[in-house]
Design a protein around this motif. Structure first.
Motif, PDB file in Angstrom:
ATOM      1  N   LEU A  55       0.656  -1.277  -0.045  1.00  0.00           N
ATOM      2  CA  LEU A  55      -0.074   0.038   0.087  1.00  0.00           C
ATOM      3  C   LEU A  55       0.810   1.348  -0.028  1.00  0.00           C
ATOM      4  CD1 LEU A  55      -2.616   1.559   0.260  1.00  0.00           C
ATOM      5  CD2 LEU A  55      -2.610   0.922   2.476  1.00  0.00           C
ATOM      6  N   ASP A  56       1.944   1.219   0.783  1.00  0.00           N
ATOM      7  CA  ASP A  56       2.733   2.517   0.792  1.00  0.00           C
ATOM      8  C   ASP A  56       3.434   2.769  -0.358  1.00  0.00           C
ATOM      9  OD1 ASP A  56       2.122   3.258   3.595  1.00  0.00           O
ATOM     10  OD2 ASP A  56       3.858   1.978   4.236  1.00  0.00           O
ATOM     11  N   TYR A  57       3.748   1.652  -1.211  1.00  0.00           N
ATOM     12  CA  TYR A  57       4.492   1.797  -2.544  1.00  0.00           C
ATOM     13  C   TYR A  57       3.576   2.267  -3.451  1.00  0.00           C
ATOM     14  CZ  TYR A  57       6.643   0.489  -6.667  1.00  0.00           C
ATOM     15  OH  TYR A  57       7.153   0.490  -8.020  1.00  0.00           O
ATOM     16  N   ILE A  58       2.228   1.807  -3.336  1.00  0.00           N
ATOM     17  CA  ILE A  58       1.184   2.318  -4.273  1.00  0.00           C
ATOM     18  C   ILE A  58       0.955   3.803  -3.984  1.00  0.00           C
ATOM     19  CG2 ILE A  58      -1.140   2.131  -4.918  1.00  0.00           C
ATOM     20  CD1 ILE A  58      -1.177  -0.855  -3.953  1.00  0.00           C
ATOM     21  N   LEU A  59       0.975   3.943  -2.782  1.00  0.00           N
ATOM     22  CA  LEU A  59       0.750   5.535  -2.558  1.00  0.00           C
ATOM     23  C   LEU A  59       1.706   6.392  -3.111  1.00  0.00           C
ATOM     24  CD1 LEU A  59      -1.006   5.287   0.897  1.00  0.00           C
ATOM     25  CD2 LEU A  59      -2.140   5.992  -1.383  1.00  0.00           C
TER      26      LEU A  59
END
Length: 168
Positions: free
Chosen positions: A22-26
């Motif tokens: 999720l952090d990577y996507i954001l």
């Protein structure tokens, strides 16, 4: 400028999983997540942080929102038949009522003119998560398109965090 919702809607297969995914996507979209205290007030805390940059104003948001819904009772009763009971329960600190989860964002936007965009980090299979945009959970169609949004992430229908632009 790219469409945040379109880029977030399909995550495909990822070599990393869970919160790191999720952090990577954001991050790839120019956003990051601010963790909010998981104490039953996270919806109100997220809005307070997103609108006033002060999470501790959550109770002010809660009280104003409940007063607004009570004052406009007829508008919201068709969606929640036992509205008075649920509002009374929701007025208490650290209490979240799932029966009001759908009308709180709508009522907040009606009350303030500030749209909420709620993305959901949702389990789609055992151990597999995906980031989805639920158009029914967004109140942006209720206001002018040139207004600042509060972006929120709902984790498995149980907890909210704030999503902000990296330059904010």
């Amino acid at each position: 400028m790219f469409n945040f919702s379109e880029k977030m809607a399909v995550t495909g297969y990822w070599p990393i999983k869970g919160r790191r995914q999720l952090d990577y996507i954001l991050d790839s979209c120019g956003y990051y997540m601010i963790d909010i205290v998981p104490d039953g007030n996270c919806f109100f805390r997220t809005i307070a942080r997103g609108t006033y940059d002060n999470e501790s104003l959550y109770d002010h948001i809660r009280k104003r929102l409940i007063a607004y819904i009570s004052k406009n009772h007829k508008k919201y009763t068709p969606f929640v038949p036992d509205l008075d009971k649920f509002l009374e329960e929701s007025a208490e600190d650290s209490i979240w009522n799932n029966d009001l989860a759908d009308i709180f964002p709508i009522a907040f936007t009606h009350m303030t003119g500030i749209p909420l965009i709620i993305y959901e980090w949702k389990q789609i299979a055992h151990g597999e998560y995906d980031f989805v945009t639920n158009k029914e959970m967004s109140t942006q169609s209720l206001v002018d398109k040139n207004v600042e949004y509060v972006r929120m992430c709902l984790f498995d229908s149980t907890h909210y965090n704030l999503i902000v632009l990296d330059d904010e």
